[in-house]
Design a protein around this motif. Structure first.
Motif, PDB file in Angstrom:
ATOM      1  N   HIS A  23       0.781  -1.236   0.000  1.00 49.26           N
ATOM      2  CA  HIS A  23       0.000   0.000   0.000  1.00 49.26           C
ATOM      3  C   HIS A  23       0.820   1.298   0.000  1.00 49.26           C
ATOM      4  O   HIS A  23       0.511   2.218  -0.772  1.00 49.26           O
ATOM      5  N   PRO A  24       1.857   1.418   0.854  1.00 51.94           N
ATOM      6  CA  PRO A  24       2.548   2.725   0.924  1.00 51.94           C
ATOM      7  C   PRO A  24       3.211   3.125  -0.383  1.00 51.94           C
ATOM      8  O   PRO A  24       3.453   4.311  -0.621  1.00 51.94           O
ATOM      9  N   LEU A  25       3.503   2.145  -1.226  1.00 49.19           N
ATOM     10  CA  LEU A  25       4.143   2.451  -2.497  1.00 49.19           C
ATOM     11  C   LEU A  25       3.151   2.976  -3.520  1.00 49.19           C
ATOM     12  O   LEU A  25       3.542   3.562  -4.533  1.00 49.19           O
ATOM     13  N   ASN A  26       1.881   2.736  -3.280  1.00 52.85           N
ATOM     14  CA  ASN A  26       0.876   2.982  -4.310  1.00 52.85           C
ATOM     15  C   ASN A  26      -0.170   4.017  -3.914  1.00 52.85           C
ATOM     16  O   ASN A  26      -1.165   4.169  -4.620  1.00 52.85           O
ATOM     17  N   ASN A  27       0.027   4.677  -2.796  1.00 47.36           N
ATOM     18  CA  ASN A  27      -1.068   5.542  -2.366  1.00 47.36           C
ATOM     19  C   ASN A  27      -1.025   6.915  -3.043  1.00 47.36           C
ATOM     20  O   ASN A  27      -0.149   7.211  -3.853  1.00 47.36           O
ATOM     21  N   LEU A  28      -2.009   7.705  -2.715  1.00 42.93           N
ATOM     22  CA  LEU A  28      -2.235   8.971  -3.423  1.00 42.93           C
ATOM     23  C   LEU A  28      -1.019   9.884  -3.421  1.00 42.93           C
ATOM     24  O   LEU A  28      -0.656  10.473  -4.445  1.00 42.93           O
ATOM     25  N   ARG A  29      -0.370  10.022  -2.258  1.00 43.79           N
ATOM     26  CA  ARG A  29       0.725  10.987  -2.183  1.00 43.79           C
ATOM     27  C   ARG A  29       1.900  10.579  -3.072  1.00 43.79           C
ATOM     28  O   ARG A  29       2.619  11.431  -3.593  1.00 43.79           O
ATOM     29  N   VAL A  30       2.089   9.278  -3.251  1.00 41.26           N
ATOM     30  CA  VAL A  30       3.149   8.806  -4.142  1.00 41.26           C
ATOM     31  C   VAL A  30       2.803   9.128  -5.597  1.00 41.26           C
ATOM     32  O   VAL A  30       3.649   9.606  -6.363  1.00 41.26           O
ATOM     33  N   MET A  31       1.546   8.878  -5.955  1.00 46.57           N
ATOM     34  CA  MET A  31       1.116   9.200  -7.321  1.00 46.57           C
ATOM     35  C   MET A  31       1.250  10.698  -7.587  1.00 46.57           C
ATOM     36  O   MET A  31       1.654  11.122  -8.683  1.00 46.57           O
ATOM     37  N   GLN A  32       0.925  11.503  -6.585  1.00 50.88           N
ATOM     38  CA  GLN A  32       1.054  12.954  -6.743  1.00 50.88           C
ATOM     39  C   GLN A  32       2.518  13.356  -6.911  1.00 50.88           C
ATOM     40  O   GLN A  32       2.833  14.257  -7.691  1.00 50.88           O
ATOM     41  N   PHE A  33       3.404  12.696  -6.183  1.00 50.87           N
ATOM     42  CA  PHE A  33       4.828  12.996  -6.345  1.00 50.87           C
ATOM     43  C   PHE A  33       5.273  12.701  -7.773  1.00 50.87           C
ATOM     44  O   PHE A  33       5.924  13.527  -8.417  1.00 50.87           O
ATOM     45  N   PHE A  34       4.916  11.519  -8.280  1.00 45.33           N
ATOM     46  CA  PHE A  34       5.331  11.153  -9.647  1.00 45.33           C
ATOM     47  C   PHE A  34       4.779  12.140 -10.675  1.00 45.33           C
ATOM     48  O   PHE A  34       5.454  12.515 -11.624  1.00 45.33           O
ATOM     49  N   ASP A  35       3.540  12.527 -10.460  1.00 45.18           N
ATOM     50  CA  ASP A  35       2.891  13.435 -11.408  1.00 45.18           C
ATOM     51  C   ASP A  35       3.507  14.836 -11.349  1.00 45.18           C
ATOM     52  O   ASP A  35       3.889  15.405 -12.370  1.00 45.18           O
ATOM     53  N   ARG A  36       3.639  15.355 -10.147  1.00 43.14           N
ATOM     54  CA  ARG A  36       4.033  16.763  -9.988  1.00 43.14           C
ATOM     55  C   ARG A  36       5.540  16.978 -10.063  1.00 43.14           C
ATOM     56  O   ARG A  36       6.008  18.000 -10.562  1.00 43.14           O
ATOM     57  N   GLU A  37       6.314  16.030  -9.499  1.00 39.29           N
ATOM     58  CA  GLU A  37       7.761  16.237  -9.409  1.00 39.29           C
ATOM     59  C   GLU A  37       8.494  15.663 -10.612  1.00 39.29           C
ATOM     60  O   GLU A  37       9.487  16.217 -11.060  1.00 39.29           O
ATOM     61  N   TRP A  38       8.024  14.531 -11.097  1.00 36.67           N
ATOM     62  CA  TRP A  38       8.773  13.833 -12.152  1.00 36.67           C
ATOM     63  C   TRP A  38       8.007  13.757 -13.469  1.00 36.67           C
ATOM     64  O   TRP A  38       8.516  13.188 -14.440  1.00 36.67           O
TER      65      TRP A  38
END
Lengths: 218, 218
Positions: A110-125
């Motif tokens: 779960h911690p690898l796939n939750n919302l904040r991780v997706m937001q990091f990939f989208d916004r930062e990378w």
């Protein structure tokens, strides 16, 4: 008079879903305060919620004056304060097995796939959606493969993850399989997990906890 | 005769480090079987180890015939089988607090930053080292900020994360701070965490568990 229980929840949060199942399995009545994880820039980041939960994550459980965070810590608390029916077996070896299964979901999928991780990939990378989805599916496959091996290969597995009664591992497995279906993961390689999921979802405690049965579901 | 304890460990694994601290705090003698996470393509992926731990992660603890996985499940097992000295306080509220602090590290910092995630970024997405490091630091900062708020803002915090005795939360915090130093994270914003770390590392149980004091350290 018993102190009231209030769960800060988001319908689609699988961590909140775990706690809803646990509360229901124990037959505990609770109020729900929805925390919308996207609306208003994420209501979990609002100052009043962050004061309750400095991680700015759901769920949080209030029990009277007590404020509890982290889904597995909350479930262990419920187990200690409301011991019946039990979410953990009585023997130390069985308890360790159930906790390990639960933590395989809660720590390593779960911690690898939750919302904040997706937001990091989208916004930062600027990771495109298909690659973000492939990331999500990758960790689910790894996690479910290990879980399937552990439950299919053990005599301790019964109708549920551990024996004939639903418990802590099932509280984690079922929400993670819900997430898997959202991402259209092929579940054919995990027949034992699917069988346990079906047994769980036939129970009213699990059914009432489903995301689509929440007051904040859209 | 008491069944022997064998820990499958890697010196730099912070999850293994947690269990080493717990074993030492309880004064338990244990054998170490090193599992090198990089050599031979990762010895955790060897068939004999994967049979013990289908997740192909460290640590694994053998206790006689019993095979235990997931660091927090192992620590809870040790707590139940070897209750003294306790790693958890006696009251349900305190236990929930300590578990939540431990899980903030074990669920929401470490899994995002461990070796297999770095390997995914490197091999699948060709993410350059500086960006991988920035990812690691990002989740550490988020996690430590919440932890600092929770320990600095609570009367339950003492010399250690919870009161006057080291426990489960300290078993997780100290290895995560070790990781943070490896990545040169600026720890100035976390004075309470640093103070607790110093108190812990002054204890022989923590000192003996340090990565650099392991038989497989290089």
């Amino acid at each position: 008079m018993e102190a009231g229980l209030t769960l800060y929840s988001y319908w689609r949060s699988s961590a909140a879903y775990r706690v809803r199942i646990g509360l229901n399995l124990k037959g505990l009545a609770y109020a729900v305060t929805p925390v919308h994880l996207v609306r208003d820039g994420g209501q979990q980041h609002a100052a009043d919620y962050a004061a309750l939960n400095p991680q700015e994550l759901v769920p949080t459980l209030r029990h009277g004056e007590r404020v509890l965070t982290q889904s597995l810590a909350i479930l262990e608390y419920l187990e200690e304060v409301f011991p019946e029916p039990a979410l953990l077996p009585a023997d130390a070896g069985g308890r360790a097995r159930v906790r390990a299964l639960a933590q395989q979901v809660a720590c390593d999928i779960h911690p690898l796939n939750n919302l904040r991780v997706m937001q990091f990939f989208d916004r930062e990378w600027n990771v495109p959606q298909p690659e973000r989805d492939e990331w999500t599916l990758h960790w689910m496959r790894k996690g479910f493969t290990a879980l399937e091996a552990m439950v299919a290969g053990s005599f301790d597995t019964g109708r549920y993850c551990h024996g004939a009664e639903p418990g802590l591992a099932d509280c984690c497995l079922v929400p993670q399989l819900y997430n898997a279906r959202r991402f259209h993961l092929d579940l054919a390689p995990y027949p034992t997990l699917q069988r346990i999921e079906a047994a769980c979802l036939a129970l009213p405690a699990f059914d009432a906890a489903r995301p689509e049965n929440q007051i904040d579901a859209v």
